[in-house]
Design a protein around this motif. Structure first.
Motif, mmCIF file in Angstrom:
data_model
loop_
_atom_site.group_PDB
_atom_site.id
_atom_site.type_symbol
_atom_site.label_atom_id
_atom_site.label_comp_id
_atom_site.label_asym_id
_atom_site.label_seq_id
_atom_site.Cartn_x
_atom_site.Cartn_y
_atom_site.Cartn_z
ATOM 1 N N ARG A 180 -8.846 -24.773 54.269
ATOM 2 C CA ARG A 180 -8.661 -23.744 55.304
ATOM 3 C C ARG A 180 -8.487 -22.358 54.689
ATOM 4 N NH1 ARG A 180 -4.443 -27.394 58.298
ATOM 5 N NH2 ARG A 180 -5.859 -28.675 59.514
ATOM 6 N N GLU A 206 -19.621 -12.498 49.954
ATOM 7 C CA GLU A 206 -19.514 -13.830 49.355
ATOM 8 C C GLU A 206 -20.904 -14.429 49.098
ATOM 9 O OE1 GLU A 206 -15.320 -15.444 51.206
ATOM 10 O OE2 GLU A 206 -17.046 -15.241 52.548
ATOM 11 N N ILE A 207 -21.809 -14.219 50.028
ATOM 12 C CA ILE A 207 -23.176 -14.721 49.842
ATOM 13 C C ILE A 207 -23.849 -13.993 48.679
ATOM 14 C CG2 ILE A 207 -25.463 -14.922 50.905
ATOM 15 C CD1 ILE A 207 -23.934 -15.199 53.621
ATOM 16 N N GLU A 243 -16.518 -27.161 57.567
ATOM 17 C CA GLU A 243 -17.355 -26.034 57.954
ATOM 18 C C GLU A 243 -16.918 -24.824 57.141
ATOM 19 O OE1 GLU A 243 -17.525 -23.789 62.031
ATOM 20 O OE2 GLU A 243 -18.372 -25.804 62.260
ATOM 21 N N LEU A 244 -17.861 -23.962 56.784
ATOM 22 C CA LEU A 244 -17.543 -22.816 55.938
ATOM 23 C C LEU A 244 -18.291 -21.592 56.445
ATOM 24 C CD1 LEU A 244 -16.122 -21.913 53.292
ATOM 25 C CD2 LEU A 244 -18.233 -22.487 52.111
ATOM 26 N N LYS A 245 -17.567 -20.510 56.617
ATOM 27 C CA LYS A 245 -18.185 -19.241 57.007
ATOM 28 C C LYS A 245 -18.074 -18.290 55.828
ATOM 29 C CE LYS A 245 -17.148 -19.793 61.858
ATOM 30 N NZ LYS A 245 -16.506 -19.267 63.037
ATOM 31 N N LEU A 246 -19.181 -17.639 55.516
ATOM 32 C CA LEU A 246 -19.214 -16.698 54.398
ATOM 33 C C LEU A 246 -19.603 -15.319 54.901
ATOM 34 C CD1 LEU A 246 -21.215 -18.854 51.821
ATOM 35 C CD2 LEU A 246 -18.751 -18.572 51.964
ATOM 36 N N ASN A 247 -18.970 -14.303 54.323
ATOM 37 C CA ASN A 247 -19.394 -12.951 54.659
ATOM 38 C C ASN A 247 -20.501 -12.527 53.701
ATOM 39 O OD1 ASN A 247 -18.225 -11.849 52.269
ATOM 40 N ND2 ASN A 247 -16.227 -11.744 53.284
#
Length: 182
Positions: free
Chosen positions: A28, A129-130, A122-126
């Motif tokens: 998390r 980060e990408i 699940e993973l969210k990247l800004n």
């Protein structure tokens, strides 16, 4: 004696359950829990086993590795198809990485045969980060290319390649500075 064993088993289950809760919480907060699968083959049984033990040890010492645990399977013997003997083994290494960037970098560095992401689901990247992931992958690719080319090129070709690398590094630095100004 049986009572002590039961207590040990209960304590182990509690410890594993506690670890799982910590893994979920770490996920998390941006950490990545993965199981990496590695194998090793060779003509010498002890060398095969030792090489995979050393691999797990090296992963443990890497920057960005919070937790690492792997058990090496028994070394198997088989015919190599040429009248000789070959040995093989494998391991599943559970690793908690501090970030997706470290997970990708270490996958590129150690080249597991398979990877399973356990946490987070699940993973969210800004965008930043990408971008860092892509730069890490590019950097590792460039390191491999540099190593390969330095071994293959001779004389003037090698010197030209090294000059090209210096210019490329300078261009990359300028582009990053320009991007950070935006």
């Amino acid at each position: 004696m049986a009572e002590e064993k039961k207590t040990d088993e209960q304590q182990k289950k509690y410890s594993e359950a506690e670890l799982e809760r910590l893994f979920i919480e770490a996920g998390r907060r941006g950490a990545i829990l993965a199981v990496m699968h590695f194998d090793a083959y060779g003509k010498d049984k002890e060398v095969v086993k030792q090489s995979i033990v050393e691999l797990v040890s090296r992963i443990t010492k890497e920057s960005g590795v919070i937790y690492c645990y792997g058990e090496v399977e028994d070394v198997r013997e088989r015919e190599d198809g040429k009248g000789g003997t070959e040995y093989s083994t494998y391991t599943e290494v559970k690793v908690l990485f501090s970030s997706i960037s470290r997970a990708v970098s270490l996958c590129l560095k150690f080249a597991p045969v398979a990877v399973e992401i356990m946490e987070p689901k699940e993973l969210k990247l800004n965008a930043s980060e990408i971008q860092n992931l892509m730069l890490d992958a590019s950097g590792m690719s460039q390191q491999f290319t540099n190593f390969y080319m330095s071994k293959m090129l001779k004389g003037e070709e090698k010197k030209e390649f090294q000059e090209h690398l210096k210019q490329r590094a300078e261009d990359g630095r300028k582009l990053m500075e320009k991007a950070q100004e935006k």
